[in-house]
Scaffold this motif. Sequence first.
Motif, PDB file in Angstrom:
ATOM      1  N   GLU A 128      45.683  56.240  36.395  1.00 19.87           N
ATOM      2  CA  GLU A 128      46.015  55.519  37.618  1.00 19.87           C
ATOM      3  C   GLU A 128      44.863  54.620  38.088  1.00 19.87           C
ATOM      4  O   GLU A 128      45.054  53.765  38.950  1.00 19.87           O
ATOM      5  N   LEU A 129      43.691  54.798  37.525  1.00 19.23           N
ATOM      6  CA  LEU A 129      42.538  53.984  37.917  1.00 19.23           C
ATOM      7  C   LEU A 129      42.631  52.615  37.247  1.00 19.23           C
ATOM      8  O   LEU A 129      42.670  52.511  36.025  1.00 19.23           O
ATOM      9  N   GLN A 130      42.663  51.552  38.054  1.00 14.26           N
ATOM     10  CA  GLN A 130      42.721  50.191  37.527  1.00 14.26           C
ATOM     11  C   GLN A 130      41.344  49.785  37.021  1.00 14.26           C
ATOM     12  O   GLN A 130      40.382  49.751  37.779  1.00 14.26           O
ATOM     13  N   VAL A 131      41.244  49.514  35.724  1.00 15.10           N
ATOM     14  CA  VAL A 131      39.966  49.154  35.116  1.00 15.10           C
ATOM     15  C   VAL A 131      39.931  47.678  34.745  1.00 15.10           C
ATOM     16  O   VAL A 131      38.996  46.955  35.107  1.00 15.10           O
ATOM     17  N   GLU A 132      40.949  47.226  34.025  1.00 18.99           N
ATOM     18  CA  GLU A 132      40.986  45.818  33.622  1.00 18.99           C
ATOM     19  C   GLU A 132      41.158  44.914  34.835  1.00 18.99           C
ATOM     20  O   GLU A 132      41.770  45.296  35.840  1.00 18.99           O
ATOM     21  N   ASP A 133      40.586  43.725  34.739  1.00 18.69           N
ATOM     22  CA  ASP A 133      40.617  42.714  35.803  1.00 18.69           C
ATOM     23  C   ASP A 133      39.779  43.115  37.019  1.00 18.69           C
ATOM     24  O   ASP A 133      39.913  42.509  38.088  1.00 18.69           O
ATOM     25  N   GLN A 134      38.937  44.121  36.858  1.00 20.74           N
ATOM     26  CA  GLN A 134      38.008  44.518  37.909  1.00 20.74           C
ATOM     27  C   GLN A 134      36.586  44.177  37.464  1.00 20.74           C
ATOM     28  O   GLN A 134      36.292  44.112  36.265  1.00 20.74           O
ATOM     29  N   SER A 135      35.691  43.984  38.420  1.00 21.62           N
ATOM     30  CA  SER A 135      34.299  43.737  38.082  1.00 21.62           C
ATOM     31  C   SER A 135      33.662  45.007  37.522  1.00 21.62           C
ATOM     32  O   SER A 135      33.831  46.103  38.080  1.00 21.62           O
ATOM     33  N   PHE A 136      32.938  44.861  36.426  1.00 26.36           N
ATOM     34  CA  PHE A 136      32.238  45.998  35.843  1.00 26.36           C
ATOM     35  C   PHE A 136      31.291  46.625  36.860  1.00 26.36           C
ATOM     36  O   PHE A 136      31.129  47.855  36.915  1.00 26.36           O
ATOM     37  N   PHE A 137      30.687  45.801  37.696  1.00 27.95           N
ATOM     38  CA  PHE A 137      29.707  46.277  38.670  1.00 27.95           C
ATOM     39  C   PHE A 137      30.348  47.119  39.771  1.00 27.95           C
ATOM     40  O   PHE A 137      29.656  47.903  40.420  1.00 27.95           O
ATOM     41  N   ASP A 138      31.662  46.963  39.996  1.00 24.07           N
ATOM     42  CA  ASP A 138      32.331  47.731  41.034  1.00 24.07           C
ATOM     43  C   ASP A 138      32.327  49.228  40.744  1.00 24.07           C
ATOM     44  O   ASP A 138      32.530  50.048  41.644  1.00 24.07           O
ATOM     45  N   PHE A 139      32.124  49.603  39.472  1.00 22.17           N
ATOM     46  CA  PHE A 139      32.169  51.011  39.096  1.00 22.17           C
ATOM     47  C   PHE A 139      30.787  51.664  39.105  1.00 22.17           C
ATOM     48  O   PHE A 139      30.675  52.862  38.869  1.00 22.17           O
ATOM     49  N   LEU A 140      29.741  50.884  39.390  1.00 23.72           N
ATOM     50  CA  LEU A 140      28.383  51.389  39.291  1.00 23.72           C
ATOM     51  C   LEU A 140      27.787  51.695  40.670  1.00 23.72           C
ATOM     52  O   LEU A 140      28.162  51.088  41.666  1.00 23.72           O
ATOM     53  N   ILE A 141      26.831  52.606  40.688  1.00 24.97           N
ATOM     54  CA  ILE A 141      26.101  52.859  41.929  1.00 24.97           C
ATOM     55  C   ILE A 141      25.214  51.648  42.232  1.00 24.97           C
ATOM     56  O   ILE A 141      24.839  50.890  41.328  1.00 24.97           O
ATOM     57  N   GLU A 142      24.869  51.470  43.491  1.00 24.96           N
ATOM     58  CA  GLU A 142      24.131  50.276  43.924  1.00 24.96           C
ATOM     59  C   GLU A 142      22.789  50.134  43.213  1.00 24.96           C
ATOM     60  O   GLU A 142      22.381  49.033  42.842  1.00 24.96           O
ATOM     61  N   ASP A 143      22.084  51.244  43.000  1.00 27.06           N
ATOM     62  CA  ASP A 143      20.740  51.186  42.413  1.00 27.06           C
ATOM     63  C   ASP A 143      20.742  50.627  40.988  1.00 27.06           C
ATOM     64  O   ASP A 143      19.714  50.144  40.503  1.00 27.06           O
ATOM     65  N   ASP A 144      21.876  50.694  40.310  1.00 26.16           N
ATOM     66  CA  ASP A 144      21.934  50.256  38.908  1.00 26.16           C
ATOM     67  C   ASP A 144      22.366  48.801  38.747  1.00 26.16           C
ATOM     68  O   ASP A 144      22.209  48.228  37.665  1.00 26.16           O
ATOM     69  N   LYS A 145      22.902  48.190  39.793  1.00 24.49           N
ATOM     70  CA  LYS A 145      23.489  46.857  39.649  1.00 24.49           C
ATOM     71  C   LYS A 145      22.455  45.782  39.341  1.00 24.49           C
ATOM     72  O   LYS A 145      22.623  44.987  38.417  1.00 24.49           O
ATOM     73  N   ASP A 146      21.372  45.734  40.121  1.00 24.18           N
ATOM     74  CA  ASP A 146      20.332  44.722  39.882  1.00 24.18           C
ATOM     75  C   ASP A 146      19.680  44.922  38.526  1.00 24.18           C
ATOM     76  O   ASP A 146      19.388  43.951  37.806  1.00 24.18           O
ATOM     77  N   ARG A 147      19.421  46.175  38.174  1.00 26.55           N
ATOM     78  CA  ARG A 147      18.796  46.467  36.880  1.00 26.55           C
ATOM     79  C   ARG A 147      19.681  45.998  35.729  1.00 26.55           C
ATOM     80  O   ARG A 147      19.198  45.382  34.764  1.00 26.55           O
ATOM     81  N   LEU A 148      20.984  46.261  35.820  1.00 26.82           N
ATOM     82  CA  LEU A 148      21.900  45.835  34.763  1.00 26.82           C
ATOM     83  C   LEU A 148      21.964  44.321  34.675  1.00 26.82           C
ATOM     84  O   LEU A 148      22.009  43.755  33.574  1.00 26.82           O
ATOM     85  N   ASN A 149      21.949  43.654  35.827  1.00 32.01           N
ATOM     86  CA  ASN A 149      21.967  42.185  35.823  1.00 32.01           C
ATOM     87  C   ASN A 149      20.781  41.627  35.044  1.00 32.01           C
ATOM     88  O   ASN A 149      20.926  40.693  34.253  1.00 32.01           O
ATOM     89  N   ARG A 150      19.609  42.192  35.270  1.00 32.60           N
ATOM     90  CA  ARG A 150      18.402  41.722  34.579  1.00 32.60           C
ATOM     91  C   ARG A 150      18.494  41.988  33.078  1.00 32.60           C
ATOM     92  O   ARG A 150      18.091  41.152  32.255  1.00 32.60           O
ATOM     93  N   ILE A 151      19.029  43.145  32.713  1.00 27.88           N
ATOM     94  CA  ILE A 151      19.169  43.489  31.294  1.00 27.88           C
ATOM     95  C   ILE A 151      20.107  42.518  30.597  1.00 27.88           C
ATOM     96  O   ILE A 151      19.829  42.031  29.493  1.00 27.88           O
ATOM     97  N   LEU A 152      21.231  42.194  31.251  1.00 22.43           N
ATOM     98  CA  LEU A 152      22.201  41.282  30.649  1.00 22.43           C
ATOM     99  C   LEU A 152      21.626  39.875  30.520  1.00 22.43           C
ATOM    100  O   LEU A 152      21.867  39.188  29.519  1.00 22.43           O
ATOM    101  N   GLU A 153      20.885  39.437  31.526  1.00 27.12           N
ATOM    102  CA  GLU A 153      20.261  38.103  31.445  1.00 27.12           C
ATOM    103  C   GLU A 153      19.313  38.018  30.263  1.00 27.12           C
ATOM    104  O   GLU A 153      19.290  37.010  29.539  1.00 27.12           O
ATOM    105  N   GLN A 154      18.535  39.064  30.023  1.00 28.63           N
ATOM    106  CA  GLN A 154      17.615  39.075  28.894  1.00 28.63           C
ATOM    107  C   GLN A 154      18.362  39.136  27.568  1.00 28.63           C
ATOM    108  O   GLN A 154      17.971  38.488  26.584  1.00 28.63           O
ATOM    109  N   ALA A 155      19.465  39.897  27.521  1.00 26.66           N
ATOM    110  CA  ALA A 155      20.258  39.990  26.295  1.00 26.66           C
ATOM    111  C   ALA A 155      20.852  38.636  25.928  1.00 26.66           C
ATOM    112  O   ALA A 155      20.900  38.255  24.752  1.00 26.66           O
TER     113      ALA A 155
END
Length: 296
Positions: A147-174
Motif C-alpha cells: 500500500e506504500l506508494q514508492v514510484e513517482d515519489q521523491s527518493f529523499f521523502d523516504f529518508l531521515i533529515e540528517d541523511d538528505k544533505d549527505r546523499l545530495n553531496r554523494i550523488l553530485e560527486q558520483a
Amino acid sequence: MTIYDTIFRAFQSPMAIIAGMEEKMRFIRINDAFMKLVGYSEKELLVTSPIVLFSAWHTQIGSGHARAGSFLLQLKINRSLRIRLTWEPIVNKEESTFLLIGEDITAKTWIEMMGKSRKVLLSGLVSKDNIIERYLQNDFNSLIDDELQVEDQSFFDFLIEDDKDRLNRILEQAVLRKQADHFVVHTKKLANMTQLELHITFCPFYYADGSLKNYGFVVTDIQTVMERVDPSVSLKILMARNHMTAQQLAEATGISLQTISKLRNSKIIKPQRLTAELIASELNVSPKDIWPLHSS
C-alpha cells in the motif's frame, strides 16, 4: 512536411525507418526521440550507416528470424550505450525497409549485472530530479507494504533529515566522476515498517550527449535501527537477506506455508517454541532475534 511525417517525428519512442541491406543499409526517416537517443542530428544520420552505430546488428536483421535484440551503440564521445532494438518489416516497398524502435537499457543492464554479482534486495531507477521512476522488490519477498506508494515519489521523502544533505553531496560527486558509489542511509518509519538502514549502490547514467539522464540503484543489505521491532518485520528482512521465499522456508523447516504467511503478516505474534527454533535456525539467528518474547 506531411501529416505522416509530423506524427512520426512527434512520437516519444525513438523511431527510425531504414532501407536497404548490408552495405546499402541507410536511414531514410528519423524522429526527434531517436536523434536524442543516439546523439546524432538528422543530417548526420542520413549519411551514416546503421551498421556503424549498432555493433553486430546488421547480421541479425538480415537473418529473417529475430526481430529484437540488445546491442551496443557507439557514441561520438568515446562511450557506448546498451540499446534494445526492435524492428518490423514494412511491406509494399521496392527494397527491404524496416521500422526501427530503440530503447536505452544501459541502467537496466547494470542492475541485472549487479544482481548476478551480489544479493540485491531492492532496485530501481531514479530521475535526475530524484523521483523514483521504477521500483522493484526482489523475487523472494515483499519487504515494503504494497500500500506504500514508492514510484513517482521523491527518493529523499523516504529518508531521515540528517541523511538528505549527505546523499545530495554523494550523488553530485558520483555524477562528476561518472562512476557508482556505495553508501548507507536511514529511512523514516515506512507504513507498517520500522526505520531501516539501507546499504545502497547508486550509479549515474547519461544521455548520448553526455548530460545526466537518471540513476540506477540497488539495495544490497537492510537492517533495522530501532530497538523494538515488529517480529513480522524482522522475519521479512531476515528472509530477504537469506534470499528465501515463504515456500522455501516452509519446505526447509517442515512448517506449513500458511503458518509462515501468518507470521509474516503479524497474524501470529508468538509462535510455538519449536516453530520459532526451526525458523531461526534456518535463518542463522537466535529465536529471540525475531521474537524477543522467546528466551534463548
